[in-house]
Design an enzyme around this catalytic site. Sequence first.
Site, PDB file in Angstrom:
ATOM      1  N   SER A   1       0.896  -1.483  -0.460  1.00 34.73           N
ATOM      2  CA  SER A   1       0.037  -0.042  -0.109  1.00 34.73           C
ATOM      3  C   SER A   1       1.067   0.919   0.411  1.00 34.73           C
ATOM      4  O   SER A   1       2.093   1.234  -0.192  1.00 34.73           O
ATOM      5  CB  SER A   1      -1.064  -0.085   1.083  1.00 34.73           C
ATOM      6  OG  SER A   1      -2.205   0.803   1.011  1.00 34.73           O
ATOM      7  N   ASN A   2       0.681   2.264   0.548  1.00 34.25           N
ATOM      8  CA  ASN A   2       0.682   3.811   0.479  1.00 34.25           C
ATOM      9  C   ASN A   2       0.812   5.124   1.756  1.00 34.25           C
ATOM     10  O   ASN A   2      -0.090   4.126   1.910  1.00 34.25           O
ATOM     11  CB  ASN A   2       1.383   4.277  -1.001  1.00 34.25           C
ATOM     12  CG  ASN A   2      -0.245   4.455  -1.671  1.00 34.25           C
ATOM     13  OD1 ASN A   2      -0.825   5.209  -0.492  1.00 34.25           O
ATOM     14  ND2 ASN A   2      -0.968   3.989  -1.993  1.00 34.25           N
ATOM     15  N   ARG A   3       1.288   5.842   1.345  1.00 34.65           N
ATOM     16  CA  ARG A   3       1.125   5.959   2.651  1.00 34.65           C
ATOM     17  C   ARG A   3      -0.545   7.177   2.297  1.00 34.65           C
ATOM     18  O   ARG A   3      -0.250   8.768   3.264  1.00 34.65           O
ATOM     19  CB  ARG A   3       1.962   7.446   2.743  1.00 34.65           C
ATOM     20  CG  ARG A   3       3.398   6.725   3.469  1.00 34.65           C
ATOM     21  CD  ARG A   3       4.799   7.814   3.883  1.00 34.65           C
ATOM     22  NE  ARG A   3       5.674   7.019   4.274  1.00 34.65           N
ATOM     23  CZ  ARG A   3       5.631   6.344   5.371  1.00 34.65           C
ATOM     24  NH1 ARG A   3       5.125   6.336   6.294  1.00 34.65           N
ATOM     25  NH2 ARG A   3       7.146   5.938   5.610  1.00 34.65           N
TER      26      ARG A   3
ATOM     27  N   ALA B   1      -4.869   7.684  -4.276  1.00 35.07           N
ATOM     28  CA  ALA B   1      -2.927   6.964  -5.061  1.00 35.07           C
ATOM     29  C   ALA B   1      -3.157   5.100  -4.741  1.00 35.07           C
ATOM     30  O   ALA B   1      -3.127   4.555  -3.654  1.00 35.07           O
ATOM     31  CB  ALA B   1      -2.507   7.227  -3.402  1.00 35.07           C
TER      32      ALA B   1
END
Length: 210
Positions: free
Chosen positions: A21-23, A88
């Site tokens: 995943s991402n922030r 995102a």
Amino acid sequence: MRLLITAGPTREPIDPVRFLSNRSSGRMGYALAEAALATGHEVILISGPVTIPPPSGVQLIRIETAREMYDAVRSHLLGCHTAIFSAAVADYRPAQTASQKIKKTADTLTLQLERTEDILGSVRSQFGFQGFLVGFAAETENLVAHAQDKLQRKGCDLIIANDVSQSGIGFDSTENAVTLCFPDGQTTALPRQSKTALAHELIHIISSRI
Ligand code: CTP
Ligand code: CA
């Protein structure tokens, strides 16, 4: 006006307990949804997993993976006048998802990744969307050049370009500063401010362009 907004990160499963995943906090997309609702628009918010609450009055559709976001966008897009893609989305996912938890046996582990669907890139070409199309572009260099390239490739009416190399703005922050890129080559810089204030300005600019 009915708007579709994507927000937050996606999660791409590695095994039953792990994911890529991402922030992304989802704050920019949720602020846009809130600003659009406050202006009297109808909003469908397609969101990856985030910790912030959804604005009241929104039609919230929760998804986890890029594939689920793609399917949700496809089934809700028609009938919308504007679509804003602030999510995102993971660019790659594990080519295989292990059905059992991966045990630590070897000293190294290689994951093979495959490309996910480009959701924004499918909107004109695959889904036949004819409304006002807004994308984001997260860049660390050549902000406007990369954003203009994305605008052309994905058939957008507006790209909101984000310099993610600056700390304290953009990803996982409460503030943002962006450069708007239009198809005629015109650009407009919106200075650093809260995502809430920025969202109101963006909804105002988008409404005035339609
Ligand atoms: N986007 C999308 N689906 C993807 C990847 C991106 O809908 N699989 C959307 C994002 O929500 C954003 C825009 O496309 O509105 C640009 O995302 P960005 O990550 O900046 O661009 P990419 O096309 O993925 O290119 P790269 O990451 O290589 O810069
Ligand atoms: Ca990307």
